[in-house]
Design a protein around this motif. Structure first.
Motif, PDB file in Angstrom:
ATOM      1  N   TYR A  62       0.853  -1.197   0.000  1.00  0.00           N
ATOM      2  CA  TYR A  62       0.000   0.000   0.000  1.00  0.00           C
ATOM      3  C   TYR A  62       0.889   1.248   0.000  1.00  0.00           C
ATOM      4  O   TYR A  62       1.237   1.806   1.038  1.00  0.00           O
ATOM      5  CB  TYR A  62      -0.941  -0.009   1.209  1.00  0.00           C
ATOM      6  CG  TYR A  62      -2.086   0.984   1.076  1.00  0.00           C
ATOM      7  CD1 TYR A  62      -3.206   0.688   0.302  1.00  0.00           C
ATOM      8  CD2 TYR A  62      -2.029   2.217   1.705  1.00  0.00           C
ATOM      9  CE1 TYR A  62      -4.242   1.592   0.176  1.00  0.00           C
ATOM     10  CE2 TYR A  62      -3.065   3.135   1.579  1.00  0.00           C
ATOM     11  CZ  TYR A  62      -4.169   2.813   0.808  1.00  0.00           C
ATOM     12  OH  TYR A  62      -5.194   3.721   0.675  1.00  0.00           O
ATOM     13  N   GLY A 167      -5.034  12.040   1.075  1.00  0.00           N
ATOM     14  CA  GLY A 167      -5.297  10.620   1.256  1.00  0.00           C
ATOM     15  C   GLY A 167      -6.049   9.944   0.130  1.00  0.00           C
ATOM     16  O   GLY A 167      -6.413   8.791   0.243  1.00  0.00           O
ATOM     17  N   TYR A 212      -4.579  -3.507  -2.827  1.00  0.00           N
ATOM     18  CA  TYR A 212      -5.874  -3.810  -2.208  1.00  0.00           C
ATOM     19  C   TYR A 212      -6.051  -5.307  -1.946  1.00  0.00           C
ATOM     20  O   TYR A 212      -7.138  -5.754  -1.576  1.00  0.00           O
ATOM     21  CB  TYR A 212      -7.010  -3.249  -3.080  1.00  0.00           C
ATOM     22  CG  TYR A 212      -6.957  -1.728  -3.119  1.00  0.00           C
ATOM     23  CD1 TYR A 212      -7.687  -0.964  -2.216  1.00  0.00           C
ATOM     24  CD2 TYR A 212      -6.112  -1.067  -4.016  1.00  0.00           C
ATOM     25  CE1 TYR A 212      -7.608   0.409  -2.213  1.00  0.00           C
ATOM     26  CE2 TYR A 212      -6.012   0.317  -4.020  1.00  0.00           C
ATOM     27  CZ  TYR A 212      -6.766   1.052  -3.112  1.00  0.00           C
ATOM     28  OH  TYR A 212      -6.676   2.423  -3.106  1.00  0.00           O
ATOM     29  N   GLU A 288     -16.664  -0.531  -1.536  1.00  0.00           N
ATOM     30  CA  GLU A 288     -15.840   0.652  -1.820  1.00  0.00           C
ATOM     31  C   GLU A 288     -15.477   0.753  -3.297  1.00  0.00           C
ATOM     32  O   GLU A 288     -15.237  -0.247  -3.953  1.00  0.00           O
ATOM     33  CB  GLU A 288     -14.535   0.587  -0.998  1.00  0.00           C
ATOM     34  CG  GLU A 288     -13.694   1.859  -1.083  1.00  0.00           C
ATOM     35  CD  GLU A 288     -12.502   1.864  -0.124  1.00  0.00           C
ATOM     36  OE1 GLU A 288     -11.761   0.867  -0.079  1.00  0.00           O
ATOM     37  OE2 GLU A 288     -12.334   2.870   0.600  1.00  0.00           O
ATOM     38  N   SER A 290     -12.527   3.061  -5.364  1.00  0.00           N
ATOM     39  CA  SER A 290     -11.368   3.906  -5.114  1.00  0.00           C
ATOM     40  C   SER A 290     -10.833   4.337  -6.487  1.00  0.00           C
ATOM     41  O   SER A 290     -10.102   3.602  -7.131  1.00  0.00           O
ATOM     42  CB  SER A 290     -10.347   3.102  -4.314  1.00  0.00           C
ATOM     43  OG  SER A 290      -9.323   3.917  -3.836  1.00  0.00           O
TER      44      SER A 290
HETATM   45  C1  AVJ Z   1      -8.662   5.942   2.622  1.00  0.00           C
HETATM   46  C2  AVJ Z   1     -10.146   5.855   0.791  1.00  0.00           C
HETATM   47  C3  AVJ Z   1      -7.877   6.405   0.426  1.00  0.00           C
HETATM   48  O1  AVJ Z   1      -9.236   3.949  -1.192  1.00  0.00           O
HETATM   49  O2  AVJ Z   1      -7.180   3.404  -0.840  1.00  0.00           O
HETATM   50  C4  AVJ Z   1      -7.483   1.185   1.765  1.00  0.00           C
HETATM   51  C5  AVJ Z   1      -9.170   3.146   1.794  1.00  0.00           C
HETATM   52  N1  AVJ Z   1      -9.489   0.745   1.168  1.00  0.00           N
HETATM   53  N2  AVJ Z   1      -7.566  -0.123   1.422  1.00  0.00           N
HETATM   54  C6  AVJ Z   1      -8.267   3.793  -0.444  1.00  0.00           C
HETATM   55  C7  AVJ Z   1      -8.711   1.728   1.592  1.00  0.00           C
HETATM   56  C8  AVJ Z   1      -8.767  -0.383   1.089  1.00  0.00           C
HETATM   57  C9  AVJ Z   1      -8.392   4.143   1.040  1.00  0.00           C
HETATM   58  N3  AVJ Z   1      -8.789   5.563   1.223  1.00  0.00           N
END
Ligand code: AVJ
Length: 331
Positions: A62, A167, A212, A288, A290
């Protein structure tokens, strides 16, 4: 000492627990009765979820948080010189770590007012307390609220304003929602104001998907945690272990999608909603999106909200960008 600190701190509370619970209940009802089923990613972040996210930011795969902070460290001086901010608003500051790079770079931190907007009262109070300890000269006007609902409560600027939205949180919003959020942010800027926005950059699918799908499984637990949040809030009986984590890059939409997929048929009771839902084996809950951006798609997104790109700062591998923007002069 504490009195001095209190004199420089104001904390306004606009989102209490009851309002948060009512909003969650309505969002969960809507999301789980629709097809495809979904849950909004803002509910990942209870105490356990925030700790899991903190662990994600330290994973080798990450890169987002690390690279963003490296870019910020490199450009904070230039941004401070260009903008000379007197008033720094930050949406979702978390630990208030990143703003320190800017406070270290401005000429007269004693003239700066800092306005953090975050949902968790206790987290925000703690972060702001530590910041005031380390930067005794600044004023803080903290706003406890949800930046989707309470941006109207941000006080008017005391001087040239810089809004921070770090972020890649903007990446969680679909195009219409981010357009309206950015337009609201534009409305906060005032004369000479700027936005400094963090966006994750479109890149090789393998790199994106690895971020992810970490080898240690922290993102899987983070994803499942949203079911624990729903269980606690609504007295539900989701079995988080009965769902597998599924995250992939959808190239044509430039977004990572995260889902929870039932590994066997599930019947879930949500008594506080008077709701029972049934999921077939293999059925998913979309938790989610992203979104990932290019310089061009960022310019287009900004233009749609009446903003113009002033600078695009990125690392040498072009993994993550900080974008400086200002209100467009003619629309
Ligand atoms: C905090 C929204 C930027 O989308 O990368 C991290 C959340 N989800 N791993 C993203 C997240 C899975 C992150 N954010």
């Amino acid at each position: 000492m504490e009195l001095d600190k209190a004199a420089r701190l104001r904390l306004d509370v606009h989102a209490d627990d009851a309002a948060f619970l009512a909003m969650l209940a309505e969002d969960v009802r809507q999301g789980l009765t629709a097809h495809p089923r979904s849950l909004p990613p803002k509910y990942f972040y209870d105490h356990a979820g925030s700790l899991l996210f903190e662990r994600i930011t330290q994973l080798p795969e990450y890169y987002l948080t690390r690279v963003e902070e490296a870019v910020l460290r490199d450009v904070a001086g230039e941004v401070a010189r260009r903008v000379r901010p007197r008033d720094i608003v930050e949406l979702g500051p978390g630990s208030c770590r990143k703003v320190r790079w800017l406070l270290d770079a401005v000429d007269h931190p004693g003239d700066v007012r800092y306005v953090p907007v975050d949902v968790g009262r206790d987290g925000l109070a703690g972060a702001v307390g530590a910041l005031l300890h380390d930067y005794p000269a600044i004023d803080v006007h903290a706003v406890v609220g949800d930046f989707e609902h309470h941006l109207g409560r941000v006080p008017p600027p005391t001087g040239r304003r810089l809004v921070l939205f770090f972020g890649s949180t903007i990446g969680n919003f679909d195009p219409p929602a981010r357009q309206s959020l950015l337009a609201q942010i534009r409305g906060l800027l005032g004369s000479g104001g700027r936005l400094l926005l963090g966006v994750d950059v479109v890149k090789d699918r393998d790199v994106l998907e690895a971020a992810y799908n970490d080898a240690a499984g922290v993102t899987r637990e983070f994803n499942r945690n949203i079911l624990r949040v729903v269980n606690r809030a609504l007295d539900g009986d989701f079995r988080p272990e009965a769902y597998r984590h599924h995250a992939f890059y959808r190239v044509e939409r430039s977004r990572i999608e995260m889902h929870l997929i039932a590994t066997a048929p599930q019947r879930v009771r949500l008594p506080r909603l008077g709701l029972v839902i049934e999921l077939a084996e293999g059925e998913g809950i979309w938790t989610e999106s992203s979104y990932k951006f290019t310089r061009e798609s960022t310019e287009t997104m900004l233009a749609g909200a009446g903003l113009a790109m002033e600078a695009w700062y990125t690392d040498d591998q072009r993994r993550f960008a900080l974008v400086l923007a200002q209100p467009a002069t003619s629309r």
